[in-house]
Design an enzyme around this catalytic site. Sequence first.
Site, PDB file in Angstrom:
ATOM      1  CG  ASP A 235      99.718  15.591  48.192  1.00 26.82           C
ATOM      2  OD1 ASP A 235      99.492  16.781  48.493  1.00 26.82           O
ATOM      3  OD2 ASP A 235      99.244  15.048  47.180  1.00 26.82           O
TER       4      ASP A 235
ATOM      5  CE  LYS B 260      99.582  21.112  48.555  1.00 24.46           C
ATOM      6  NZ  LYS B 260      99.167  20.580  47.237  1.00 24.46           N
TER       7      LYS B 260
ATOM      8  NE  ARG C 100      97.956  19.526  54.135  1.00 25.36           N
ATOM      9  CZ  ARG C 100      97.650  18.798  53.076  1.00 25.36           C
ATOM     10  NH1 ARG C 100      98.561  18.593  52.132  1.00 25.36           N
ATOM     11  NH2 ARG C 100      96.448  18.271  52.939  1.00 25.36           N
TER      12      ARG C 100
END
Length: 434
Positions: free
Chosen positions: A319, A346, A350
Site C-alpha cells: 500500500d 489495485k 498503480r
Amino acid sequence: MAVFKGEVTALPPDKSISHRAALIGSLSEGVTEITNFSAGFDNQSTLGVLHDAGIEVSQHEIDGAYGRRIRKVIISSRGLWSFTAPEKPLMCNNSGSTMRMFAGILAAQPFESELVGDSSLMKRPMKRVADPLRQMGAGVDLSPAGTAPVRIRGTRDLTPLEYRLPVPSAQVKSLVTFAALHADGETRIIESIRSRNHTELMLGLETIDRPDGERVIVIPGRKTIVARSFYIPADPSAACFIVALGLLGSNSEIIIRDVCLNPTRVEFIPLLTGAGADITIENSRIIGGETIGDILVRSTRTLKPLVISNPTVVAGVIDELPMLSVLSAFSSGEFELHNAEELRTKESDRINAIVVNLERLGFDCEQYPDGFRVIGRRCRPVGQVTVACFDDHRIAMSFAVAARATGEGIALSDSDVVGVSFPNFFEIIENLKA
C-alpha cells in the site's frame, strides 16, 4: 521548499483494523463497541453492507484524546448466523476489502446474495475470492472476466480445508478465515510469504511457524465468538504520507501520535531508515494486542535510492509503494521496483499510474510487467502540470505530498478521491505548514 512542523493527532483510524473489527463484531454474540472507527468511505461501505444484511449497526461521535471528536460504532449480533437475505445487491462502492472479506461470511449464510461496487471495483479480479469458497462448498459466480458482481449461494454446511495462499494477501486470508469460522471442523491456512495479521490477532487464533519459514493459521469451526470492545489506532499507511512530507520538506520536524506499529504494517520505516531517513519511534506500547506508538520524522532531503524487489518486502509495503516511489524519485532521482504485479490490480493499475505521472513531471522511467524504474534523469517541465489521479486515493496523495513539499506547480485531476481513506488529508498538511 516548504517547511512543516507540528504534531499530528488526527490521523485517520486504521482502515484494515476498522474493517475487521466491524466484521468480527457482526459474527460475535452480544454488543461490540468500536472506538475511533474510520470515517473513510471504504469503512463506511463495510458498515453499510452489514446493515443491509440484517446486522444492527449504529455510530455516533464522542470525545477522544487530544480534544478530538471521534466515532464510536456499536454492533449488535446473535453470532455466526445472524444475517438475513438482503433485498438488493450489497453495494461495496470502491472498497475491495469489503467485497472480498464479506464474501467469506456470506458464503456460510443459507441464502443467495450479490456483491457489487463502483465502476473501478467492478473491474478488479475476484477469482482468488471465489476459488477457496467453492472448495469449501459455497456457490460463487463471477462475470466472464472473473470480476464482480460476486453472486454467492451460501450454505451452513461449509467444509473445512487446508488452504495454501497462492499469493500473499491478507484479504484472501481473512475471507477464508471468516468462512472457516462457520465450518464443521478445523481449517488451516498456510502462507509462504507473511501478510498483515490483524485478523489472527483480533480473533486470538493459533499460529504455527514452521522451520521452513511458512506460517500456519489454525481456525476452529463453529466456536462462539464473544463480543468485545476494540480501539482503532491511527493508520500507518496514512502515516506514510506524512512521513514523506516531513522528509521532503525543508527543516521540517513532525510527530505523528498513536500510530499502529504492527510489524506487518510499518515495513516502510526500516526501508526508509536504511536509505538514510531520520525517523524515530517513541512511546511504544501494546493496546488490544497491537503495538501502538508515535513516529518522529525530520527532514532528510537526500535519501539513497530505494530498490525494492524481495517478494516478502514488496508484500509488506504494497500500500505504501506509490508514496515510496514518488518520495525516492524526488529525493534521490532514482527508484527501482520488481515483483509487484499486485499493484496492477489495485484501485488503478498503480504501476502505470505512477510511471505516467512521473514522466509528465519530467522523470525518465522504464516500465516492466512487475514494476518500473526511475532512471535518474529529469527534465523539469515549465509551468503547471496536472497529474492524473486515476480515481485512486493513494496516487492522488502521493503526488499531492510531492507538490506541497517541493512547491512545484503540480495540480491534481481529482483531489476529492482522497476521502476514500484520508478525508482530512489536506487539512492536516495545511496545519503543518510552518
